[in-house]
Design a protein around this motif. Structure first.
Motif, PDB file in Angstrom:
ATOM      1  N   THR A 287     -20.024  -5.394  10.401  1.00 47.32           N
ATOM      2  CA  THR A 287     -20.758  -4.120  10.847  1.00 47.32           C
ATOM      3  C   THR A 287     -22.646  -4.180  10.396  1.00 47.32           C
ATOM      4  O   THR A 287     -22.568  -3.173  11.464  1.00 47.32           O
ATOM      5  N   ALA A 288     -23.040  -5.258  10.580  1.00 47.02           N
ATOM      6  CA  ALA A 288     -24.228  -5.243  10.342  1.00 47.02           C
ATOM      7  C   ALA A 288     -24.703  -5.252  11.771  1.00 47.02           C
ATOM      8  O   ALA A 288     -25.331  -4.668  12.353  1.00 47.02           O
ATOM      9  N   TRP A 289     -23.835  -6.075  12.505  1.00 51.59           N
ATOM     10  CA  TRP A 289     -23.921  -5.990  14.416  1.00 51.59           C
ATOM     11  C   TRP A 289     -24.077  -3.705  14.867  1.00 51.59           C
ATOM     12  O   TRP A 289     -24.562  -4.131  15.379  1.00 51.59           O
ATOM     13  N   LEU A 321     -19.950  -4.346  23.624  1.00 54.56           N
ATOM     14  CA  LEU A 321     -21.093  -4.121  24.884  1.00 54.56           C
ATOM     15  C   LEU A 321     -19.861  -3.681  26.221  1.00 54.56           C
ATOM     16  O   LEU A 321     -19.056  -4.375  26.855  1.00 54.56           O
ATOM     17  N   LYS A 322     -19.964  -2.839  27.480  1.00 50.86           N
ATOM     18  CA  LYS A 322     -19.871  -2.829  28.080  1.00 50.86           C
ATOM     19  C   LYS A 322     -20.576  -2.719  29.540  1.00 50.86           C
ATOM     20  O   LYS A 322     -21.505  -2.602  29.342  1.00 50.86           O
ATOM     21  N   LEU A 333     -19.055  -7.456  19.511  1.00 50.18           N
ATOM     22  CA  LEU A 333     -20.332  -8.095  19.009  1.00 50.18           C
ATOM     23  C   LEU A 333     -18.608  -8.081  17.505  1.00 50.18           C
ATOM     24  O   LEU A 333     -19.655  -7.168  16.724  1.00 50.18           O
ATOM     25  N   PHE A 334     -18.150  -8.516  17.751  1.00 48.73           N
ATOM     26  CA  PHE A 334     -17.551  -8.219  16.287  1.00 48.73           C
ATOM     27  C   PHE A 334     -16.464 -10.234  16.529  1.00 48.73           C
ATOM     28  O   PHE A 334     -16.411 -10.521  17.618  1.00 48.73           O
ATOM     29  N   GLN A 349     -20.804 -14.686  24.790  1.00 49.14           N
ATOM     30  CA  GLN A 349     -21.253 -13.374  25.686  1.00 49.14           C
ATOM     31  C   GLN A 349     -22.609 -12.383  25.446  1.00 49.14           C
ATOM     32  O   GLN A 349     -22.523 -11.624  25.590  1.00 49.14           O
ATOM     33  N   ALA A 350     -21.292 -11.743  23.608  1.00 47.14           N
ATOM     34  CA  ALA A 350     -21.821 -10.365  23.711  1.00 47.14           C
ATOM     35  C   ALA A 350     -23.140 -10.854  23.241  1.00 47.14           C
ATOM     36  O   ALA A 350     -23.795  -9.359  23.254  1.00 47.14           O
ATOM     37  N   MET A 351     -23.588 -11.909  22.309  1.00 46.93           N
ATOM     38  CA  MET A 351     -24.834 -11.196  21.736  1.00 46.93           C
ATOM     39  C   MET A 351     -25.833 -11.641  22.343  1.00 46.93           C
ATOM     40  O   MET A 351     -27.052 -11.619  22.437  1.00 46.93           O
TER      41      MET A 351
END
Ligand SMILES: [Zn+2]
Length: 432
Positions: A287-289, A321-322, A333-334, A349-351
């Motif tokens: 949720t913070a992300w 993210l796409k 991102l979770f 990868q997302a981060m």
């Protein structure tokens, strides 16, 4: 002897003719007829009163033996034309007596409008009437005589004067007649004008009533519009108040609260990162992300930045993210609760992609005189954030080959950079 019986032609009383009457039946000799003016030496009244020599008696008994009256028309009543001729001669038949009497009555009836015979009373009445007529006729005659004398007494001058007066009066009459015609014409014109005026008045009345209805309608609309206007004024004032309040409000500061006092930095009271001593659920971290990615997207839109390579999609604890290049790969991102190498790799990868976007924003925001200054450098290629100073170092944002402390430190430095970005964007865009 037998007597001939007749009826009064006025009151229908039966009459009884006396012997003296019957003598009338004798054919009088022409030489014995008196003049119409009566016997010589007799006054007209005496002539009248000696009338007839017909002694009539009213029959008091209802004698059934009645003889029809004479059938001839009677007019005229010249009493003096009757003459007593002495005793009834013997040898005369009843029939001849009746015939003679009837002839006398016919003659009398032919002289006047009245039929004969008459009874005594009716005769008296008739005489009175005739007296009155005679008196009136004599009076008229005297008046005419007087007028004739007066006319003869008028002088020629006077006559001329009167003629002139008559002529003038006739002229005046003609003039007045012409005037009367004009007045009549004027009256007709005035009547026509009055009718026109009445029609016009009626039309104007109708128009007035229509205008009154229209006016009422308009007035009603005006009242409604006034109400609406008042309502809109109130709404406007309310909106203005809200606008003033919102203008004084820093949307970024109100929406995003970043705190970094403790070992873990928080965004909107959601901890981003975890420590061995401070376990944090993945749900909170996810949720913070989500909040952090929303913040980055808002910041990039504020400076008008379109990210290259990635599209950031904040979705709470399921943000991702796409990739814009690699067949639209989605980078979550979770992370799920189960620690799974595949998910960690995806998260890493997302981060990394997120750090790429953040670097793009930093570069865009640093342009210009009052550009953004982020205290901690980003090394996007290696996924590191550098803390300057003696005690500083490089902290990786990835989880792979990393410790929770290092990772959390990197996230904390990232949030501090975002806090600086918030302050900058508030100064730059919302407090002008
Ligand atoms: Zn009579």
């Amino acid at each position: 002897m037998s007597s001939v019986r007749f009826m009064c032609q006025r009151c229908s009383q039966p009459l009884k003719l006396t012997q003296s009457t019957e003598t009338l039946g004798q054919e009088p000799a022409a030489s014995n007829l008196p003049s119409a003016q009566g016997q010589p030496g007799e006054s007209p009244e005496e002539g009248l009163t000696s009338r007839v020599g017909i002694d009539t008696e009213k029959l008091q008994d209802g004698d059934s033996c009645r003889t029809l009256p004479g059938d001839g028309r009677m007019s005229g009543y010249d009493f003096n034309s009757f003459t007593l001729l002495g005793k009834l001669g013997s040898g005369r038949s009843l029939n001849s007596i009746q015939k003679a009497t009837r002839g006398s009555f016919d003659f009398l009836s032919g002289q006047e409008d009245l039929d004969h015979p008459l009874c005594e009373d009716c005769t008296d009445n008739l005489l009175e009437r005739l007296d009155t007529q005679l008196a009136l006729t004599e009076s008229d005659s005297q008046n005419y005589k007087r007028y004739l004398e007066t006319k003869e007494g008028v002088s020629e001058d006077m006559r001329q004067t009167l003629q002139e007066e008559l002529k003038n009066a006739e002229l005046e009459e003609a003039r007045l007649l012409r005037e009367l015609e004009k007045v009549e014409e004027n009256r007709e014109r005035a009547a026509a004008a009055l009718r026109e005026a009445q029609a016009e008045t009626e039309m104007l009345d109708q128009q007035e009533r229509q205008y009154q209805r229209d006016y009422s309608e308009s007035k009603w609309q005006q009242l409604e519009l006034n109400d609406e206007l008042g309502s809109l004024d109130n709404q406007l004032r309310y909106a203005q108040t809200q606008l003033d309040w919102l203008e004084k409000t820093d949307a970024f500061r109100s929406t995003f609260a970043i705190c970094h006092d403790g070992p873990l930095a928080t965004i909107n009271n959601l901890r981003l990162g975890c420590l061995p001593a401070v376990p944090v659920s993945w749900n909170e971290i996810n949720t913070a992300w989500g909040q952090t990615s929303l913040l980055l997207l808002a910041l990039s839109k504020t400076v008008g930045l379109e990210f290259q390579r990635y599209r950031l999609i904040p979705r709470g604890n399921r943000s991702y993210l796409k990739s814009l290049t690699d067949d639209a790969v989605e980078l979550p991102l979770f992370c799920s609760k189960q620690k799974n190498a595949f998910f960690y790799n995806k998260l890493d990868q997302a981060m990394m992609a997120f750090l790429d976007c953040m670097q793009q924003f930093k570069e865009e925001a640093e342009k210009g005189e009052s550009g953004l200054f982020m205290p901690y450098r980003i090394h996007m290629e290696k996924g590191l954030i550098e803390e300057p100073g003696a005690s500083g170092g490089f902290y990786s944002i990835r989880t792979h080959l990393n410790t929770e402390e290092q990772w959390t430190k990197a996230l904390k430095l990232m949030l501090i950079n975002f806090k600086c970005s918030l302050a900058w964007v508030s100064l730059r865009y919302f407090q002008k």
